[in-house]
Design an enzyme around this catalytic site. Structure first.
Site, short mmCIF file in Angstrom:
data_model
loop_
_atom_site.label_atom_id
_atom_site.label_comp_id
_atom_site.label_asym_id
_atom_site.label_seq_id
_atom_site.Cartn_x
_atom_site.Cartn_y
_atom_site.Cartn_z
N ASN A 117 55.64 8.63 -52.09
CA ASN A 117 54.97 8.45 -53.37
C ASN A 117 55.49 9.55 -54.30
O ASN A 117 55.08 10.70 -54.18
CB ASN A 117 53.45 8.57 -53.17
N LYS A 135 54.98 9.96 -57.33
CA LYS A 135 54.02 10.32 -58.40
C LYS A 135 54.76 10.36 -59.74
O LYS A 135 55.65 9.55 -59.96
CB LYS A 135 53.30 11.62 -58.04
N HIS A 195 44.68 5.30 -55.03
CA HIS A 195 45.05 6.69 -54.75
C HIS A 195 43.98 7.62 -55.33
O HIS A 195 43.43 7.35 -56.40
CB HIS A 195 46.43 7.01 -55.35
N GLU A 217 44.24 10.31 -56.85
CA GLU A 217 44.55 10.81 -58.19
C GLU A 217 44.17 9.80 -59.26
O GLU A 217 44.00 10.16 -60.43
CB GLU A 217 46.04 11.19 -58.28
N GLU A 257 43.97 9.55 -46.82
CA GLU A 257 44.42 10.73 -47.55
C GLU A 257 43.21 11.60 -47.90
O GLU A 257 42.57 11.36 -48.93
CB GLU A 257 45.16 10.33 -48.83
N GLY A 266 48.52 17.76 -51.92
CA GLY A 266 49.19 18.72 -52.79
C GLY A 266 48.68 20.14 -52.64
O GLY A 266 48.99 21.00 -53.46
N SER A 277 49.90 16.63 -47.70
CA SER A 277 50.71 17.77 -47.28
C SER A 277 51.47 17.54 -45.98
O SER A 277 51.57 18.45 -45.15
CB SER A 277 49.86 19.03 -47.21
P1 13P Z 1 51.33 15.56 -50.88
O1 13P Z 1 52.21 15.11 -49.74
O2 13P Z 1 52.09 16.20 -52.00
O3 13P Z 1 50.15 16.35 -50.41
O4 13P Z 1 50.71 14.20 -51.51
C1 13P Z 1 50.14 13.26 -50.69
C2 13P Z 1 49.86 12.05 -51.47
O5 13P Z 1 49.03 12.06 -52.35
C3 13P Z 1 50.65 10.84 -51.18
O6 13P Z 1 50.14 9.74 -51.83
#
Ligand code: 13P
Length: 249
Positions: free
Chosen positions: A9, A11, A95, A97, A167, A173, A210
């Site tokens: 992803n 982002k 997601h 976010e 997640e 992150g 992560s």
């Molecule tokens: P990170 O791997 O940067 O923690 O992000 C995970 C994520 O949100 C994947 O969709």
């Protein structure tokens, strides 16, 4: 046997040249890694660029979001049929976010999931608890609510177009990864719940939060972890490819 899947992803990262370069490096690197479905989810403007870069390879294309309606007067939105049209097979929905940053409620996630599956996409549905919910030991209630709400009204047959990504919000992150045991216990709970609801225990469940080259193997070794949804580490081809390799059985 459930498939092994690693999805990147990206982002809101990359530009045309870096998206093309990253996709091409992944295509070159996955050659010889059998048995892992690799998926790249670039930002909307680069879906075409990445589709071209991965053409003819085993790497598949996914998007990071779509609208809950098939088409219409929704300025600035992107529909599931558009995603299919530009070569996507997958779409990430729900997601954290978007749930937390863009106030997407369970009912909207449900609408998007229905539309995406009806259009012919496979959905990567994200679920996961916040730190507050974990501390209050409310994780299982959160998974139940998110899974039940997202899948409401979906026929059992549609579940073969579903992948779940666990997640934990506190691990995204932050550099703080769930331990393999924490991931396993969440995945097992989600899987048992799907089994209870639908009599289906074969839905792939990915871990996200992560994941890095040095922790991927231990996470993927857990019996109910079928691969990963990778954020930050998917932006470096070498790291992402090391994670794909770690997913090999
Ligand atoms: P990170 O791997 O940067 O923690 O992000 C995970 C994520 O949100 C994947 O969709």
């Amino acid at each position: 046997m459930r498939p092994r899947i690693v999805a990147g992803n990206w982002k809101m990262n990359t530009l045309t040249a870096s998206a093309r370069e990253l996709a091409k490096a992944v295509v070159a690197g996955v050659q010889g890694i059998d048995g892992v479905q690799t998926i790249l989810c670039p930002p909307f403007p680069y879906l075409g660029v990445v589709a071209e870069a991965i053409a003819g390879s085993s790497v598949a294309l996914g998007a990071q979001n779509c609208h809950s309606e098939m088409s219409g007067a929704y300025t600035g939105e992107v529909s599931a049929p558009m995603l299919l049209d530009v070569g996507c097979k997958y779409v990430i929905i729900g997601h954290s976010e978007r749930r937390h940053g863009m106030h997407e409620a369970d009912a909207l996630v449900n609408g998007k999931l229905h539309t995406a599956i009806e259009a012919g996409l496979t959905v990567i549905l994200c679920v996961g608890e916040t730190l507050e919910e974990r501390k209050a030991k409310r994780m299982e209630r959160v998974f139940e609510r998110q899974v039940v709400a997202a899948l409401a009204g979906l026929p059992r047959a549609a579940l073969n177009r579903l992948i779940i990504a666990y997640e934990p919000v506190w691990a995204i992150g932050t550099g703080e990864t769930a331990t393999p045991e924490q991931a396993q216990s969440a995945h097992l709970y989600i899987r048992s719940h799907l089994d209870k609801l639908y009599g289906i225990s074969t839905t792939p469940i990915l871990y996200g939060g992560s994941v890095k080259p040095d922790n991927a193997a231990a996470l993927f070794a857990q019996p109910d972890v079928d691969g990963g949804l990778i954020g930050g580490a998917s932006l470096k081809a070498a790291d992402f490819l090391a994670i794909v390799r770690a997913a090999k059985r």
